[in-house]
Design an enzyme around this catalytic site. Structure first.
Site, PDB file in Angstrom:
ATOM      1  N   GLU A 150     -23.628 -25.515 -11.311  1.00 43.41           N
ATOM      2  CA  GLU A 150     -23.974 -25.293 -12.949  1.00 43.41           C
ATOM      3  C   GLU A 150     -22.621 -24.953 -13.815  1.00 43.41           C
ATOM      4  O   GLU A 150     -21.963 -24.037 -13.082  1.00 43.41           O
ATOM      5  CB  GLU A 150     -25.014 -24.415 -12.984  1.00 43.41           C
ATOM      6  CG  GLU A 150     -26.166 -24.878 -12.317  1.00 43.41           C
ATOM      7  CD  GLU A 150     -27.589 -23.809 -12.857  1.00 43.41           C
ATOM      8  OE1 GLU A 150     -28.485 -23.842 -12.385  1.00 43.41           O
ATOM      9  OE2 GLU A 150     -27.053 -22.374 -13.288  1.00 43.41           O
ATOM     10  N   HIS A 164     -21.600 -16.038   0.430  1.00 42.67           N
ATOM     11  CA  HIS A 164     -22.121 -15.834  -1.040  1.00 42.67           C
ATOM     12  C   HIS A 164     -21.845 -14.268  -1.380  1.00 42.67           C
ATOM     13  O   HIS A 164     -22.495 -13.470  -2.116  1.00 42.67           O
ATOM     14  CB  HIS A 164     -23.802 -15.961  -1.163  1.00 42.67           C
ATOM     15  CG  HIS A 164     -24.022 -17.261  -1.232  1.00 42.67           C
ATOM     16  ND1 HIS A 164     -25.255 -17.880  -1.622  1.00 42.67           N
ATOM     17  CD2 HIS A 164     -23.371 -18.629  -0.570  1.00 42.67           C
ATOM     18  CE1 HIS A 164     -25.104 -19.176  -1.535  1.00 42.67           C
ATOM     19  NE2 HIS A 164     -24.389 -19.462  -0.483  1.00 42.67           N
ATOM     20  N   TYR A 194     -30.030 -16.582 -15.926  1.00 41.95           N
ATOM     21  CA  TYR A 194     -29.659 -17.953 -15.667  1.00 41.95           C
ATOM     22  C   TYR A 194     -30.562 -18.779 -14.588  1.00 41.95           C
ATOM     23  O   TYR A 194     -30.198 -19.684 -13.979  1.00 41.95           O
ATOM     24  CB  TYR A 194     -28.414 -17.929 -15.367  1.00 41.95           C
ATOM     25  CG  TYR A 194     -27.540 -17.523 -16.911  1.00 41.95           C
ATOM     26  CD1 TYR A 194     -27.436 -18.838 -17.536  1.00 41.95           C
ATOM     27  CD2 TYR A 194     -27.370 -16.373 -16.968  1.00 41.95           C
ATOM     28  CE1 TYR A 194     -26.526 -18.381 -18.781  1.00 41.95           C
ATOM     29  CE2 TYR A 194     -26.762 -16.170 -18.474  1.00 41.95           C
ATOM     30  CZ  TYR A 194     -26.583 -17.173 -19.284  1.00 41.95           C
ATOM     31  OH  TYR A 194     -25.924 -16.922 -20.369  1.00 41.95           O
TER      32      TYR A 194
END
Length: 418
Positions: free
Chosen positions: A289, A194, A299
């Site tokens: 998303e 990530h 978010y």
């Protein structure tokens, strides 16, 4: 690596009419079956069970919108092959292309398929796991100064983190000079997942950098912490300085580069024809998303999210909606594994103008979305027969789409009119 790669051409024809638009029931009183059914007259492309079937979309059309087709004839040309996990492709003004390979190499590949030697001057990368040499983008004044920007997982004391550097690309495409690191994400973490990260220049010349939260459970909360860059979208000037109008500048210990927060792992982002920034981020098992990114907004991750953990259990402490947090414009369950995005504005495919193209790695396809205002009204799946993980998609100056695939022997494709 040989300097010349063979070229193959595949001709495809996608024909049909745009489907009727619809979506899902957002009625809280409706049961899971009602929430999961398509609207009358609408046939979604996704027919598999959701990973989290008990979750309901917040509004109609937020997931599994209508499947569509477009009457567009195109051909796919394999420009180059044998690339080691290419991560990004960036078309150059003259028709050549910059391509990054995750192990740490950047090359210029000619429009004819000539594969250049690795560009010298690129700083070392930490290429374990998902890390390595990541995105590349031309600077807003490239035609006058030949400045390029790239992101990478930088080895640092105690671990690694995402960094962004810039440098001047030599006219012969063999080296970069005047290299400087203009952004270093903090904190450093000893992990291999990530990192993000896409680089997107806004019409005003500001640079957006998308980041991940490093995946591991102890790091997740940092996506909600303004003292950390993890799980954020960053906005800086091209020289690395912080714009005066960034939303959290001057607020206590908040990192001044932060533009938005609550992101999981963003490997796709693009600017639309109105100058708006959109991202497409990886969810867990379910919950990829599409978000319209706005200044200072939150978010949600990891406390507001769709989908479930990879182990098949709920995300701890998460709900799908909470006051003060943004809803995704669209989400996928099951997921695409999105990487790379491009709003199409070219002349080669007039029927596709305004469409958002997204690379899908897990599903091995190119996804086209039709967006009207702030809603997705149609979804099309392309290149499904190719069987390769689509890592990035960009529009070239000729109006064609250029794609790289994330494989041990990855390929560079040109999608042009038939």
């Amino acid at each position: 690596m040989p300097l010349q790669r063979p070229r193959l051409t595949l001709t495809l024809l996608i024909a049909g009419a745009v489907g009727a638009c619809g979506g899902y029931s957002a009625n809280p009183a409706a049961g899971p079956a009602a929430a999961a059914g398509p609207a009358p007259g609408c046939t979604p492309l996704e027919a598999r069970p959701a990973n989290a079937p008990e979750q309901r979309p917040a509004f109609a059309g937020q997931t599994r919108t209508c499947g569509i087709t477009s009457s567009v004839a195109f051909e796919v040309t394999v420009v180059a092959r044998g690339l080691a996990h290419p991560w990004a492709v960036e078309p150059l003004p003259g028709g050549d292309l910059l391509v990054t390979e995750r192990p740490g190499r950047m090359r210029v590949i000619g429009a004819s398929g000539t594969v250049g030697e690795p560009i010298t001057g690129i700083p070392p990368v930490d290429s374990g796991g998902q890390g390595g040499l990541l995105d590349v983008a031309l600077g807003p004044t490239f035609t006058s100064d030949r400045m390029i920007y790239w992101s990478y997982s930088e080895p640092r004391e105690g671990g690694n983190a995402t960094s962004v550097a810039r440098g001047v690309l030599a006219p012969d495409g063999r080296s970069v000079s005047q290299v400087s690191v203009i952004f270093r994400a903090l904190p450093v973490y000893d992990g291999d997942m990530h990192f993000g990260s896409r680089l997107v220049f806004a019409p005003d010349g500001k640079l957006f950098i998308t980041l991940g939260e490093r995946s591991d459970t102890p790091m997740r909360p940092q996506a909600q912490q303004l003292s950390s860059h993890m799980g954020k979208i960053i906005r800086i000037n091209p020289d690395g300085s912080v714009p005066d109008d960034n939303p959290f500048r001057g607020q206590g210990d908040a990192k001044p580069e932060i533009w938005s927060l609550g992101h999981r792992n963003v490997q796709a982002a693009a600017i639309d024809g109105q100058g708006r920034l959109w991202n497409i981020e990886h969810g867990t098992q379910g919950g990829d998303e599409l978000n319209l990114i706005e200044k200072g907004k939150n978010y949600g991750w990891p406390i507001v999210a769709y989908g479930e953990e990879y182990a098949g259990v709920p995300i701890p402490g998460a709900v799908t909606a909470r006051e003060g947090f943004e809803q995704p414009v669209y989400y996928w369950d099951p997921v695409l594994a999105p990487s790379g995005a491009q709003f199409y504005s070219g002349n080669a495919f007039p029927a596709w103008r305004g469409s958002l193209f997204i690379g899908a790695m897990k599903e091995k396809r190119l996804v086209r979305l039709v967006i009207e205002g702030r809603r997705v009204t149609g979804e099309e799946h392309l290149l499904t027969d190719r069987g390769q993980r689509v890592r990035d998609v960009r529009q070239g100056p000729d109006g064609a789409l250029y794609i790289v695939t994330d494989e041990d022997a990855g390929e560079l494709w040109r999608v042009g009119p038939k």
